[in-house]
Design an enzyme around this catalytic site. Structure first.
Site, mmCIF file in Angstrom:
data_model
loop_
_atom_site.group_PDB
_atom_site.id
_atom_site.type_symbol
_atom_site.label_atom_id
_atom_site.label_comp_id
_atom_site.label_asym_id
_atom_site.label_seq_id
_atom_site.Cartn_x
_atom_site.Cartn_y
_atom_site.Cartn_z
ATOM 1 N N HIS A 77 3.651 -2.311 3.182
ATOM 2 C CA HIS A 77 3.647 -1.027 2.620
ATOM 3 C C HIS A 77 5.068 -0.525 1.679
ATOM 4 O O HIS A 77 6.328 -0.572 2.413
ATOM 5 C CB HIS A 77 3.511 0.343 3.510
ATOM 6 C CG HIS A 77 2.128 0.127 4.379
ATOM 7 N ND1 HIS A 77 2.128 -0.690 5.327
ATOM 8 C CD2 HIS A 77 0.975 0.838 4.293
ATOM 9 C CE1 HIS A 77 0.734 -0.721 5.749
ATOM 10 N NE2 HIS A 77 0.431 0.379 5.200
ATOM 11 N N HIS A 118 -6.079 2.890 -4.160
ATOM 12 C CA HIS A 118 -6.251 3.069 -2.725
ATOM 13 C C HIS A 118 -6.267 4.376 -2.225
ATOM 14 O O HIS A 118 -5.649 5.121 -1.408
ATOM 15 C CB HIS A 118 -4.744 2.596 -2.133
ATOM 16 C CG HIS A 118 -4.491 2.645 -0.466
ATOM 17 N ND1 HIS A 118 -5.318 1.958 0.219
ATOM 18 C CD2 HIS A 118 -3.575 3.136 0.147
ATOM 19 C CE1 HIS A 118 -5.038 2.098 1.519
ATOM 20 N NE2 HIS A 118 -3.863 2.801 1.608
ATOM 21 N N ASP A 142 0.904 -1.404 0.110
ATOM 22 C CA ASP A 142 0.063 -0.073 -0.004
ATOM 23 C C ASP A 142 0.828 1.308 0.132
ATOM 24 O O ASP A 142 1.897 1.326 0.339
ATOM 25 C CB ASP A 142 -0.826 0.153 1.288
ATOM 26 C CG ASP A 142 -1.983 -0.924 1.131
ATOM 27 O OD1 ASP A 142 -1.936 -2.014 0.401
ATOM 28 O OD2 ASP A 142 -2.707 -0.810 2.293
HETATM 29 ZN ZN ZN Z 1 -2.558 3.328 3.164
#
Ligand code: ZN
Length: 193
Positions: free
Chosen positions: A145, A54, A3
């Site tokens: 991430h 996202h 992400d």
């Molecule tokens: Zn995020």
């Protein structure tokens, strides 16, 4: 899954590690980071990865109006399609925050996760890789991430080890299909068994 990217310093080495191990992932990108990182998102697609939505600029979706919500999603869909020619079919809400209104208004499958590496918190490659390798099972969706160097290092440890253990690393869409299910708009997916 990764992400909050793309980010040249961290997404690129993750893409290289995936590719050199014959693995792919789903990258849940932010719409406002796509245009300045065109080469990265094109490379994601070229290497067989999936790009998910996202939001445009990481707004918390549960507290904004439906109009704002649609803008966050649509703007991101449009930018990704424009740059890559591929429209995302999965989305991940920021902070994993969902409610009924969100499920009713988002016309895409909502992807959460079953293994939370907490990479944003520990920023420790050993802790991240240990958490994954100690908890992973077939059908899991792992949250990371692609904006931290510690995550880059963790990926270098974890991916070859998972492959050694017999795992196949696939995109979220591939995972759901592989398990004989279909992706439905407004449904929430955390893993697949
Ligand atoms: Zn995020």
């Amino acid at each position: 899954t990764f992400d909050d990217g793309p980010n040249i310093r961290t997404t690129l080495p993750i893409l290289e590690t995936l590719n050199s191990n014959g693995a792919v992932a789903t990258f849940f990108v932010l719409g406002n980071r796509v245009k300045q990182n065109k080469e990265l998102v094109l490379r994601m697609i070229e290497n067989g990865n999936e790009i998910g939505n996202h939001t445009y600029n990481h707004r918390l979706l549960t507290t904004i109006s439906n109009e704002e919500l649609n803008k966050q999603i649509d703007r991101t869909q449009n930018i990704i399609s424009e740059v890559t020619g591929v429209e995302p079919v999965v989305m991940r809400p920021t902070y994993g925050a969902i409610n009924n209104r969100l499920k009713e208004n988002i016309n895409m499958p909502i992807i959460l996760w079953s293994v939370d590496t907490m990479d944003w918190k520990s920023k420790d490659a050993k802790a991240i890789s240990k958490h994954i390798l100690n908890n992973i099972k077939d059908g899991d969706i792992v949250l990371m991430h692609d904006i931290y160097l510690s995550t880059v290092d963790a990926v270098k440890i974890v991916i070859p080890e998972l492959i050694k253990r017999g795992y196949q690393l696939v995109t979220v869409s591939e995972l759901i299909k592989e398990k004989g299910a279909s992706l439905q708009a407004g449904s929430v997916y955390r893993h697949y068994k």
